[in-house]
Design a protein around this motif. Structure first.
Motif, mmCIF file in Angstrom:
data_model
loop_
_atom_site.group_PDB
_atom_site.id
_atom_site.type_symbol
_atom_site.label_atom_id
_atom_site.label_comp_id
_atom_site.label_asym_id
_atom_site.label_seq_id
_atom_site.Cartn_x
_atom_site.Cartn_y
_atom_site.Cartn_z
ATOM 1 N N UNK A 160 -0.959 20.586 -1.507
ATOM 2 C CA UNK A 160 -1.033 19.275 -1.752
ATOM 3 C C UNK A 160 0.046 18.811 -2.895
ATOM 4 N N UNK A 161 0.150 20.008 -3.801
ATOM 5 C CA UNK A 161 1.114 19.903 -4.874
ATOM 6 C C UNK A 161 2.400 20.229 -4.548
ATOM 7 N N UNK A 162 2.764 20.690 -3.321
ATOM 8 C CA UNK A 162 3.987 20.995 -2.629
ATOM 9 C C UNK A 162 4.182 22.411 -3.277
ATOM 10 N N UNK A 163 3.347 23.454 -3.502
ATOM 11 C CA UNK A 163 3.458 24.607 -4.136
ATOM 12 C C UNK A 163 2.820 25.686 -2.946
ATOM 13 N N UNK A 164 3.323 27.028 -3.408
ATOM 14 C CA UNK A 164 2.998 28.087 -2.586
ATOM 15 C C UNK A 164 1.772 28.813 -3.336
ATOM 16 N N UNK A 165 0.562 29.449 -2.635
ATOM 17 C CA UNK A 165 -0.255 30.277 -3.155
ATOM 18 C C UNK A 165 0.215 31.544 -3.320
ATOM 19 N N UNK A 166 0.437 32.207 -4.367
ATOM 20 C CA UNK A 166 1.232 33.412 -4.448
ATOM 21 C C UNK A 166 0.472 34.579 -3.507
ATOM 22 N N UNK A 167 -0.744 34.827 -3.675
ATOM 23 C CA UNK A 167 -1.376 36.011 -2.907
ATOM 24 C C UNK A 167 -1.302 35.772 -1.475
ATOM 25 N N UNK A 168 -1.065 34.799 -0.759
ATOM 26 C CA UNK A 168 -0.925 34.407 0.377
ATOM 27 C C UNK A 168 0.124 35.097 1.514
ATOM 28 N N UNK A 169 -0.226 36.329 2.039
ATOM 29 C CA UNK A 169 0.810 37.161 2.495
ATOM 30 C C UNK A 169 1.474 38.069 2.153
ATOM 31 N N UNK A 170 0.973 38.230 0.710
ATOM 32 C CA UNK A 170 1.390 39.325 -0.215
ATOM 33 C C UNK A 170 0.981 40.837 0.483
ATOM 34 N N UNK A 171 1.936 41.500 0.875
ATOM 35 C CA UNK A 171 1.467 42.571 1.397
ATOM 36 C C UNK A 171 0.571 42.706 2.447
ATOM 37 N N UNK A 172 0.505 41.504 3.401
ATOM 38 C CA UNK A 172 -0.546 41.089 4.072
ATOM 39 C C UNK A 172 -1.979 40.488 3.613
ATOM 40 N N UNK A 173 -2.015 40.174 2.316
ATOM 41 C CA UNK A 173 -3.310 39.569 1.841
ATOM 42 C C UNK A 173 -3.554 38.454 2.555
ATOM 43 N N UNK A 174 -4.792 38.040 3.221
ATOM 44 C CA UNK A 174 -4.910 37.040 4.089
ATOM 45 C C UNK A 174 -5.437 35.898 3.379
ATOM 46 N N UNK A 175 -5.466 35.741 2.175
ATOM 47 C CA UNK A 175 -6.016 34.553 1.560
ATOM 48 C C UNK A 175 -5.273 34.076 0.269
ATOM 49 N N UNK A 176 -5.719 33.027 -0.036
ATOM 50 C CA UNK A 176 -4.557 32.155 -0.942
ATOM 51 C C UNK A 176 -5.194 32.332 -2.494
ATOM 52 N N UNK A 177 -6.521 33.031 -2.649
ATOM 53 C CA UNK A 177 -7.100 33.605 -4.035
ATOM 54 C C UNK A 177 -7.771 34.921 -3.845
ATOM 55 N N UNK A 178 -8.102 35.397 -4.709
ATOM 56 C CA UNK A 178 -8.860 36.415 -4.893
ATOM 57 C C UNK A 178 -10.152 35.992 -5.263
ATOM 58 N N UNK A 179 -11.351 36.407 -4.808
ATOM 59 C CA UNK A 179 -12.888 36.039 -5.334
ATOM 60 C C UNK A 179 -13.568 37.198 -5.430
ATOM 61 N N UNK A 180 -13.838 37.754 -6.693
ATOM 62 C CA UNK A 180 -14.342 38.991 -6.879
ATOM 63 C C UNK A 180 -15.913 38.854 -7.269
ATOM 64 N N UNK A 181 -16.921 39.204 -6.545
ATOM 65 C CA UNK A 181 -18.108 38.754 -6.813
ATOM 66 C C UNK A 181 -19.142 39.978 -7.381
ATOM 67 N N UNK A 182 -19.698 39.816 -8.743
ATOM 68 C CA UNK A 182 -20.607 40.892 -9.042
ATOM 69 C C UNK A 182 -19.922 42.116 -9.405
ATOM 70 N N UNK A 183 -20.124 43.291 -8.529
ATOM 71 C CA UNK A 183 -19.572 44.579 -8.606
ATOM 72 C C UNK A 183 -18.072 44.740 -8.248
ATOM 73 N N UNK A 184 -17.657 43.835 -7.554
ATOM 74 C CA UNK A 184 -16.248 43.765 -7.341
ATOM 75 C C UNK A 184 -15.234 43.681 -8.387
ATOM 76 N N UNK A 185 -14.610 44.727 -8.756
ATOM 77 C CA UNK A 185 -13.744 44.636 -9.985
ATOM 78 C C UNK A 185 -12.492 43.688 -9.771
ATOM 79 N N UNK A 186 -11.885 43.655 -8.702
ATOM 80 C CA UNK A 186 -10.853 42.905 -8.462
ATOM 81 C C UNK A 186 -10.392 42.843 -6.890
ATOM 82 N N UNK A 187 -9.605 42.003 -6.561
ATOM 83 C CA UNK A 187 -8.851 41.626 -4.925
ATOM 84 C C UNK A 187 -9.820 41.325 -3.856
ATOM 85 N N UNK A 188 -11.125 40.818 -4.443
ATOM 86 C CA UNK A 188 -12.104 40.554 -3.327
ATOM 87 C C UNK A 188 -11.343 39.530 -2.452
#
Length: 350
Positions: A153-181
């Motif tokens: 809506x701000x006319x901007x691209x979500x950088x993670x989306x499509x990065x090396x095939x990453x399927x989403x626009x953010x990472x959500x790392x819950x509890x024991x997830x260190x990163x890249x959830x």
């Protein structure tokens, strides 16, 4: 035995979080593998096939001592969300080649500094909004959907989306997830902690930030971990200035983590950021002897990941999600900073 072997085979590797854009010289220094996309990490991921199921079976018989909460399982991942064609995209989105780290620091002229301020400010605003969504029963996929919509809506691209095939626009790392959830159908529960990692691509510049949020009432053990992780980031930023050695960041973080008996994850590091998603320098969050000094008008991230227990990571079969070997909690905070004559300016704050 399998879990220990898998995690130890990851130990020698250092990865950052999410690189891109053509036309720049790739670093000739030994590659600190970025995110997941390099031959070695891909081989490791395949070697880990079945490890996730083994861990789940262990969890079913409650063999992870001291863990009272239900540990994470992969949820359903929804289809990739669309971005309007008129929004400029980083070149890596369409590239079939795995992105790598690019050589040289991200040093900016005045126009570049203003662009970095704009992208950092928007990333911070998006992250603040994402934090308001964190509550019991919301799924991480619903958070991704809302964040994705705000970004486009701000006319901007979500950088993670499509990065090396990453399927989403953010990472959500819950509890024991260190990163890249990967955001999925799992609903957040009372007492969870969740790191949300936001990067936006605005006017050709990336702004990168993350924060760990509480979901409802969180116990004191989790609160302390989150607090100390934030303190590690703040202390590291406080020493940054032109001419300061990068290795002092790692010492400052590890000293504070050690004083609270927390572990510092070594495989994932900070990085230069600006016109490319990941560039030199590699910012290690633990004591190290890496050479190099900070440069005026340079931008990079600092993003320490602390754990209550084991610092050894296990990568899920999705080749992205990284969790602690023993199921213990992990927390992370991240800012993009600009090196100024007087120290450092945090770009990713509202």
């Amino acid at each position: 035995m399998l879990g220990k072997g898998a995690s130890s085979s990851l130990n020698p590797r250092i990865l950052t979080t999410f690189v891109g854009d053509s036309g720049l010289v790739r670093s000739t220094r030994p590659l600190h593998p970025l995110f997941r996309y390099n031959p070695v990490s891909m081989q490791l991921s395949r070697a880990l096939s079945g490890i996730t199921n083994l861990l789940f079976n262990r969890r079913n018989v409650d063999e992870l001592a001291g863990i009272k909460r239900e540990l994470l399982r992969p949820g359903k991942v929804s289809p990739r969300r669309l971005v309007p064609n008129d929004i400029p995209q980083p070149s890596y989105v369409k590239s079939p080649k795995p992105p790598g780290i690019f050589g040289g620091p991200e040093v900016h002229d005045q126009m570049g500094i203003e662009c970095m301020r704009a992208s950092g400010r928007l990333a911070a605003q998006v992250l603040e909004y994402a934090g308001t969504l964190v509550k019991p029963s919301i799924t991480t996929d619903e958070i991704d959907q809302a964040v994705h919509q705000m970004i486009i809506d701000n006319g901007v691209y979500p950088s993670p989306l499509g990065y090396g095939g990453f399927p989403k626009s953010v990472c959500t790392s819950v509890n024991e997830c260190i990163c890249h959830g990967i955001p999925d159908s799992r609903a957040l529960e009372e007492g969870d902690i969740v790191n949300i990692d936001v990067t936006v691509y605005l006017n050709g510049y990336h702004g990168d930030t993350s924060k760990t949020f509480y979901c409802g009432e969180v116990d004191d053990e989790a609160k302390k971990l989150v607090q100390v992780t934030k303190e590690c980031l703040d202390k590291a930023i406080s020493i940054c200035a032109p001419g300061v050695e990068y290795k002092k960041i790692g010492k400052k973080i590890q000293d504070h983590a050690d004083s609270h008996r927390y572990g510092v994850v070594k495989q994932f590091v900070g990085h230069g950021v600006g016109r490319v998603f990941h560039a030199d320098p590699v910012i290690m969050h633990y004591r190290n002897k890496d050479p190099g000094r900070m440069i005026l008008n340079q931008t990079f991230t600092i993003e320490p990941m602390l754990t209550i227990g084991s610092i050894n990571p296990i990568m899920w079969d999705d080749n992205w999600t990284v969790v602690t070997e023993d199921g213990s909690l992990s927390a992370q905070f991240e800012h993009t900073i600009l090196i100024t004559p007087d120290g450092a300016e945090i770009l990713t704050q509202c």
